[in-house]
Design a protein around this motif. Structure first.
Motif, PDB file in Angstrom:
ATOM      1  N   MET A  24       6.388  -6.692  -1.663  1.00 37.64           N
ATOM      2  CA  MET A  24       6.291  -5.266  -1.936  1.00 37.64           C
ATOM      3  C   MET A  24       7.576  -4.693  -2.519  1.00 37.64           C
ATOM      4  O   MET A  24       7.570  -3.600  -3.087  1.00 37.64           O
ATOM      5  N   ASP A  25       8.692  -5.407  -2.405  1.00 38.31           N
ATOM      6  CA  ASP A  25       9.946  -4.899  -2.966  1.00 38.31           C
ATOM      7  C   ASP A  25       9.867  -4.748  -4.474  1.00 38.31           C
ATOM      8  O   ASP A  25      10.548  -3.896  -5.052  1.00 38.31           O
ATOM      9  N   ALA A  26       9.048  -5.575  -5.135  1.00 35.24           N
ATOM     10  CA  ALA A  26       8.977  -5.558  -6.601  1.00 35.24           C
ATOM     11  C   ALA A  26       7.810  -4.746  -7.124  1.00 35.24           C
ATOM     12  O   ALA A  26       7.624  -4.667  -8.340  1.00 35.24           O
ATOM     13  N   ALA A  27       7.015  -4.122  -6.250  1.00 38.39           N
ATOM     14  CA  ALA A  27       5.786  -3.458  -6.677  1.00 38.39           C
ATOM     15  C   ALA A  27       6.046  -2.013  -7.067  1.00 38.39           C
ATOM     16  O   ALA A  27       6.831  -1.313  -6.418  1.00 38.39           O
ATOM     17  N   ASN A  28       5.384  -1.561  -8.125  1.00 36.91           N
ATOM     18  CA  ASN A  28       5.389  -0.140  -8.474  1.00 36.91           C
ATOM     19  C   ASN A  28       4.439   0.639  -7.579  1.00 36.91           C
ATOM     20  O   ASN A  28       4.725   1.784  -7.211  1.00 36.91           O
ATOM     21  N   ILE A  29       3.279   0.048  -7.258  1.00 32.06           N
ATOM     22  CA  ILE A  29       2.270   0.683  -6.414  1.00 32.06           C
ATOM     23  C   ILE A  29       2.005  -0.211  -5.216  1.00 32.06           C
ATOM     24  O   ILE A  29       1.724  -1.402  -5.374  1.00 32.06           O
ATOM     25  N   ILE A  30       2.116   0.349  -4.010  1.00 29.16           N
ATOM     26  CA  ILE A  30       1.801  -0.359  -2.767  1.00 29.16           C
ATOM     27  C   ILE A  30       0.575   0.322  -2.166  1.00 29.16           C
ATOM     28  O   ILE A  30       0.597   1.527  -1.881  1.00 29.16           O
ATOM     29  N   TRP A  31      -0.495  -0.448  -1.989  1.00 26.65           N
ATOM     30  CA  TRP A  31      -1.761   0.099  -1.482  1.00 26.65           C
ATOM     31  C   TRP A  31      -2.047  -0.529  -0.120  1.00 26.65           C
ATOM     32  O   TRP A  31      -2.277  -1.724  -0.025  1.00 26.65           O
ATOM     33  N   CYS A  32      -2.036   0.307   0.915  1.00 26.10           N
ATOM     34  CA  CYS A  32      -2.228  -0.161   2.291  1.00 26.10           C
ATOM     35  C   CYS A  32      -3.628   0.187   2.767  1.00 26.10           C
ATOM     36  O   CYS A  32      -4.110   1.315   2.554  1.00 26.10           O
ATOM     37  N   GLY A  33      -4.271  -0.763   3.436  1.00 26.75           N
ATOM     38  CA  GLY A  33      -5.593  -0.513   3.991  1.00 26.75           C
ATOM     39  C   GLY A  33      -5.558   0.193   5.322  1.00 26.75           C
ATOM     40  O   GLY A  33      -6.565   0.761   5.754  1.00 26.75           O
ATOM     41  N   GLY A  34      -4.405   0.165   6.010  1.00 22.03           N
ATOM     42  CA  GLY A  34      -4.257   0.841   7.293  1.00 22.03           C
ATOM     43  C   GLY A  34      -3.093   1.814   7.247  1.00 22.03           C
ATOM     44  O   GLY A  34      -2.608   2.193   6.181  1.00 22.03           O
ATOM     45  N   HIS A  35      -2.654   2.212   8.431  1.00 19.77           N
ATOM     46  CA  HIS A  35      -1.545   3.152   8.511  1.00 19.77           C
ATOM     47  C   HIS A  35      -0.263   2.492   8.024  1.00 19.77           C
ATOM     48  O   HIS A  35      -0.007   1.317   8.271  1.00 19.77           O
ATOM     49  N   VAL A  36       0.562   3.258   7.351  1.00 20.82           N
ATOM     50  CA  VAL A  36       1.804   2.735   6.797  1.00 20.82           C
ATOM     51  C   VAL A  36       2.848   2.641   7.910  1.00 20.82           C
ATOM     52  O   VAL A  36       2.948   3.522   8.762  1.00 20.82           O
ATOM     53  N   LYS A  37       3.610   1.559   7.906  1.00 19.67           N
ATOM     54  CA  LYS A  37       4.608   1.330   8.945  1.00 19.67           C
ATOM     55  C   LYS A  37       5.941   1.956   8.560  1.00 19.67           C
ATOM     56  O   LYS A  37       6.288   2.031   7.377  1.00 19.67           O
ATOM     57  N   PRO A  38       6.729   2.397   9.544  1.00 20.53           N
ATOM     58  CA  PRO A  38       8.012   3.047   9.227  1.00 20.53           C
ATOM     59  C   PRO A  38       8.955   2.154   8.435  1.00 20.53           C
ATOM     60  O   PRO A  38       9.648   2.634   7.535  1.00 20.53           O
ATOM     61  N   GLU A  39       8.987   0.855   8.750  1.00 16.38           N
ATOM     62  CA  GLU A  39       9.915  -0.021   8.033  1.00 16.38           C
ATOM     63  C   GLU A  39       9.558  -0.130   6.558  1.00 16.38           C
ATOM     64  O   GLU A  39      10.441  -0.330   5.714  1.00 16.38           O
ATOM     65  N   LEU A  40       8.263  -0.007   6.225  1.00 18.10           N
ATOM     66  CA  LEU A  40       7.890  -0.029   4.810  1.00 18.10           C
ATOM     67  C   LEU A  40       8.406   1.228   4.109  1.00 18.10           C
ATOM     68  O   LEU A  40       8.939   1.148   2.990  1.00 18.10           O
ATOM     69  N   LEU A  41       8.281   2.376   4.749  1.00 19.39           N
ATOM     70  CA  LEU A  41       8.752   3.608   4.133  1.00 19.39           C
ATOM     71  C   LEU A  41      10.263   3.599   3.959  1.00 19.39           C
ATOM     72  O   LEU A  41      10.785   4.092   2.950  1.00 19.39           O
ATOM     73  N   LEU A  42      10.975   3.049   4.925  1.00 20.87           N
ATOM     74  CA  LEU A  42      12.429   3.025   4.837  1.00 20.87           C
ATOM     75  C   LEU A  42      12.930   2.111   3.733  1.00 20.87           C
ATOM     76  O   LEU A  42      14.058   2.270   3.260  1.00 20.87           O
ATOM     77  N   SER A  43      12.118   1.153   3.314  1.00 20.12           N
ATOM     78  CA  SER A  43      12.548   0.187   2.300  1.00 20.12           C
ATOM     79  C   SER A  43      12.130   0.559   0.886  1.00 20.12           C
ATOM     80  O   SER A  43      12.389  -0.191  -0.043  1.00 20.12           O
ATOM     81  N   LEU A  44      11.487   1.723   0.697  1.00 23.16           N
ATOM     82  CA  LEU A  44      10.995   2.089  -0.626  1.00 23.16           C
ATOM     83  C   LEU A  44      12.151   2.405  -1.576  1.00 23.16           C
ATOM     84  O   LEU A  44      13.160   2.993  -1.181  1.00 23.16           O
ATOM     85  N   THR A  45      11.973   2.007  -2.840  1.00 24.86           N
ATOM     86  CA  THR A  45      12.908   2.390  -3.892  1.00 24.86           C
ATOM     87  C   THR A  45      12.432   3.705  -4.510  1.00 24.86           C
ATOM     88  O   THR A  45      11.280   4.105  -4.318  1.00 24.86           O
ATOM     89  N   PRO A  46      13.285   4.402  -5.258  1.00 25.99           N
ATOM     90  CA  PRO A  46      12.944   5.770  -5.695  1.00 25.99           C
ATOM     91  C   PRO A  46      11.651   5.896  -6.484  1.00 25.99           C
ATOM     92  O   PRO A  46      10.990   6.924  -6.396  1.00 25.99           O
ATOM     93  N   LEU A  47      11.264   4.899  -7.296  1.00 29.99           N
ATOM     94  CA  LEU A  47      10.106   5.056  -8.162  1.00 29.99           C
ATOM     95  C   LEU A  47       8.905   4.247  -7.700  1.00 29.99           C
ATOM     96  O   LEU A  47       7.965   4.039  -8.462  1.00 29.99           O
ATOM     97  N   GLN A  48       8.895   3.802  -6.446  1.00 30.59           N
ATOM     98  CA  GLN A  48       7.715   3.158  -5.890  1.00 30.59           C
ATOM     99  C   GLN A  48       6.764   4.213  -5.316  1.00 30.59           C
ATOM    100  O   GLN A  48       7.184   5.307  -4.924  1.00 30.59           O
ATOM    101  N   LYS A  49       5.492   3.875  -5.267  1.00 33.09           N
ATOM    102  CA  LYS A  49       4.475   4.764  -4.712  1.00 33.09           C
ATOM    103  C   LYS A  49       3.688   4.015  -3.651  1.00 33.09           C
ATOM    104  O   LYS A  49       3.291   2.860  -3.861  1.00 33.09           O
ATOM    105  N   VAL A  50       3.458   4.657  -2.508  1.00 32.95           N
ATOM    106  CA  VAL A  50       2.635   4.093  -1.446  1.00 32.95           C
ATOM    107  C   VAL A  50       1.549   5.106  -1.111  1.00 32.95           C
ATOM    108  O   VAL A  50       1.774   6.322  -1.170  1.00 32.95           O
ATOM    109  N   ASN A  51       0.359   4.620  -0.762  1.00 28.05           N
ATOM    110  CA  ASN A  51      -0.822   5.486  -0.700  1.00 28.05           C
ATOM    111  C   ASN A  51      -1.051   6.140   0.659  1.00 28.05           C
ATOM    112  O   ASN A  51      -2.154   6.644   0.909  1.00 28.05           O
ATOM    113  N   HIS A  52      -0.062   6.167   1.533  1.00 32.36           N
ATOM    114  CA  HIS A  52      -0.238   6.858   2.817  1.00 32.36           C
ATOM    115  C   HIS A  52       1.033   7.585   3.215  1.00 32.36           C
ATOM    116  O   HIS A  52       2.144   7.140   2.906  1.00 32.36           O
TER     117      HIS A  52
END
Length: 657
Positions: A135-163
């Motif tokens: 997920m570090d290299a992805a522009n779009i991260i699509w999660c089927g469940g609830h997003v975890k805090p560690e994923l949000l903390l690791s986002l780069t400025p131009l990444q998008k996550v769907n929750h």
């Protein structure tokens, strides 16, 4: 994308991708008249086609389809990608061949977390995306469940996550009841009247038993708190019929008099997008699904009726196993079978005398109040996890609201789905969901970026931080926190009043000035982001902020200044537009009078009033260009007074016109 050219037509024309001829009656009914819906007329379809061609010619869609990207440094790329459906049949969806070659210059990538649907995968691949190894290299991260805090903390400025974080308080049934109950306790029972009487067991077992004893003939519906696709649902009428299980369940009063179409019960799947919770920007997709039961409705007053799921439940996963289930085989026949489009349902209701716009206003009210109820928890978690600049816009949300309409045309909220199904078993599913996803990604503004330049920038920032620490200087984060705390202390109700003698304390004047400048900058950014999204909205219709949105501000748990700024800005624009139309109407009337009677020797009283109104309107427009954001960006109390004064000036123009 230069999508502003699309605003000349109606939003529904932009939403409709293919012709949608309708059929009337019950699922699988007769053909309807050709004039039932304007979007089926040939000239409307041709206009939509021309608008789409202009969008393709003036946007970055050619870049999305795998051609070379222009050279750009990180941070200078402003144009978001434009998405559109590329596959229109189930056979095309099954093809593995992509309609675009992977882009090697910018390496557009996606990453799925516990979720993979073919419609979503094909849409991304058709626009040059490839699957990312991490997920570090992805522009779009699509999660089927609830997003975890560690994923949000690791986002780069131009990444998008769907929750967003903490949306579980809206999508888990027991937490939904608690969230809406909190809103009702804070603002009164009238704040949310769209939830049936509901109890959470085992905590409220005694209250449920008392309610059942008072209404012995009523039916109740039992649902597990975290199940989906109709699993574990049953109807009961007596306390001893409650299932004995170890997990929590919710028990709701059954809506026994639903609205029927040719004797069949149905519910609505409403797609809702949230691009920001602070300030709140919420959208409803113009298209959706109406899901029908497979057996004619019977009141739950007999053992056979209460035990027959095909009568009372409208879940697609349940009804597709029925022998009476009718599958849709043609996307253009969108009112055939046990699943219709919302457009087909609206046509059917209109033919039967239902005030569809009024009904949909009540549905919008239901959706917006539910989002306001969960806003405090989501905003607090978002601030804690994604408080840094660019990451504030990293999240977006797409929810599925299941709504039932009773025979009094009142909508009832059944549940909210965190990850609504994106499977496409029928052509109608493919058409609606592919259009919805394409417009969703265009709306949220997915921007490509140069990963090498991003890594170089991060390296420079780390070096600069080390150099500041070596010199003994505070970090940039600490400097911002110190400025914010000083500004926040100076922007309270008593800060502008100053000392008891009427003078500001030493250094406080600068803090007040910087805090006011920060509020003004935040207001301008919020207006700009709202306008940018409006140009990319496509089939998404914004329900907040909106004209009249100030009526909802008292429902928020905490005052949100930017929400008030955006609503009052839209109201001021509406009044300026109404004044402009009034001036134009008077001008046309005067011109017609002159043409019929010749040039009068002197100006009439009406002409003088017209010229005065025209001058006032021009002055108000010029003033709004320079002072509206500054006037609306004051403190919470001062901001309200200043905003009302600005709107009052525009209202004077409307009265004069």
């Amino acid at each position: 994308a230069n999508a502003s050219q699309l605003r000349g037509g109606s939003r529904r024309q932009h939403c409709v991708r293919v012709p949608m001829p309708g059929l009337a009656g019950r699922p699988g009914g007769r053909a309807s008249d050709e004039t039932d819906c304007d979007d089926r007329q040939p000239h409307m379809l041709e206009l939509h086609h021309q608008q789409q061609q202009r969008l393709l010619e003036t946007s970055s869609l050619a870049l999305c389809l795998g051609e070379s990207w222009p050279a750009s440094e990180f941070g200078n790329w402003r144009t978001p990608l434009v998405f559109r459906p590329q596959r229109f049949t189930i056979e095309e969806l099954q093809e593995r061949k992509s309609h675009a070659s992977p882009n090697t210059a910018w390496r557009l990538q996606y990453f799925f977390v516990r979720s993979e649907t073919l419609v979503l995968k094909r849409l991304l691949e058709d626009h040059g995306f490839t699957a990312a190894a991490s997920m570090d290299a992805a522009n779009i991260i699509w999660c089927g469940g609830h997003v975890k805090p560690e994923l949000l903390l690791s986002l780069t400025p131009l990444q998008k996550v769907n929750h967003y974080p903490r949306t579980v308080e809206l999508t888990r049934k027991d937490l939904l009841v608690r969230t809406l109950t909190t809103l009702r306790e804070r603002c009164g029972p009238a704040a949310f009247e769209y939830l049936p009487t509901t109890f959470v067991l085992p905590a409220e077992a005694d209250a449920l038993a008392n309610a059942m004893s008072r209404d012995r003939s009523g039916a109740w519906i039992v649902k597990p708190v975290s199940s989906s696709r109709g699993r574990g649902i049953s109807l009961i009428s007596q306390p001893h019929q409650l299932p004995h299980c170890h997990e929590d369940v919710v028990v709701s009063r059954y809506v026994a008099r639903p609205l029927l179409v040719d004797g069949y019960k149905f519910d609505l799947r409403i797609y809702v997008a949230i691009t920001s919770f602070e300030p709140l920007r919420a959208y409803v997709f113009d298209e959706g699904l109406a899901r029908f039961s497979t057996e004619r409705y019977q009141p739950p007053d007999s053992a056979y009726s209460m035990s027959n799921q095909f009568i009372h439940l409208t879940n697609y996963s349940i009804n597709k196993t029925s022998l009476s289930f009718v599958q849709n085989q043609d996307a253009s026949a969108d009112d055939h079978g046990n699943k219709w489009s919302l457009s087909a349902l609206k046509r059917c209701l209109t033919r039967n005398g239902v005030d569809v716009p009024a009904l949909w206003r009540r549905i919008d009210d239901l959706v917006l109040k539910a989002l306001i109820a969960v806003e405090p928890s989501v905003t607090a978690a978002h601030r804690r996890l994604l408080s840094a600049g660019a990451q504030k816009n990293a999240c977006f949300e797409m929810l599925g609201f299941d709504v039932l309409i009773d025979e009094a045309l009142k909508p009832w909220l059944l549940e909210v789905n965190l990850s609504p199904s994106l499977s496409a078993d029928a052509p109608l599913d493919l058409k609606i969901k592919s259009c919805m996803l394409a417009d969703l990604f265009t709306l949220v503004g997915v921007r490509p970026y140069d990963r090498a330049a991003h890594r170089a920038r991060e390296k420079l920032e780390r070096t600069a931080r080390l150099e500041r620490l070596t010199r003994g200087e505070p970090s940039a984060v600490r400097q911002r926190q110190a400025t914010d705390s000083a500004g926040g202390g100076a922007s309270g109700p008593g800060a502008l009043a100053g000392t008891p003698g009427g003078r500001l304390a030493g250094g406080a004047a600068g803090s007040v000035s910087s805090a006011a400048a920060a509020r003004e900058g935040a207001a301008r950014r919020a207006v700009r982001e709202m306008d940018d999204e409006e140009e990319r909205a496509g089939g998404w219709r914004r329900i907040f902020p909106a004209v009249g949105g100030t009526a909802y501000l008292h429902l928020f748990a905490y005052p949100r200044q930017c929400n008030a700024v955006l609503c009052r800005e839209l109201e001021a624009r509406y009044r300026r537009e109404r004044a402009s139309r009034a001036v134009s109407a008077v001008a046309a009337e005067i011109g017609a009078a002159r043409g019929g009677q010749g040039e009068p020797a002197q100006h009439s009283e009406r002409e003088m009033l017209f010229h005065k109104a025209e001058a006032l309107h021009a002055a108000a427009a010029a003033r709004s260009e320079t002072g509206d954001a500054r006037a609306l960006a004051g403190g919470s109390d001062g901001q309200a007074r200043t905003g009302e004064r600005a709107i009052g000036d525009d209202g004077l123009v409307g009265a004069a016109g």
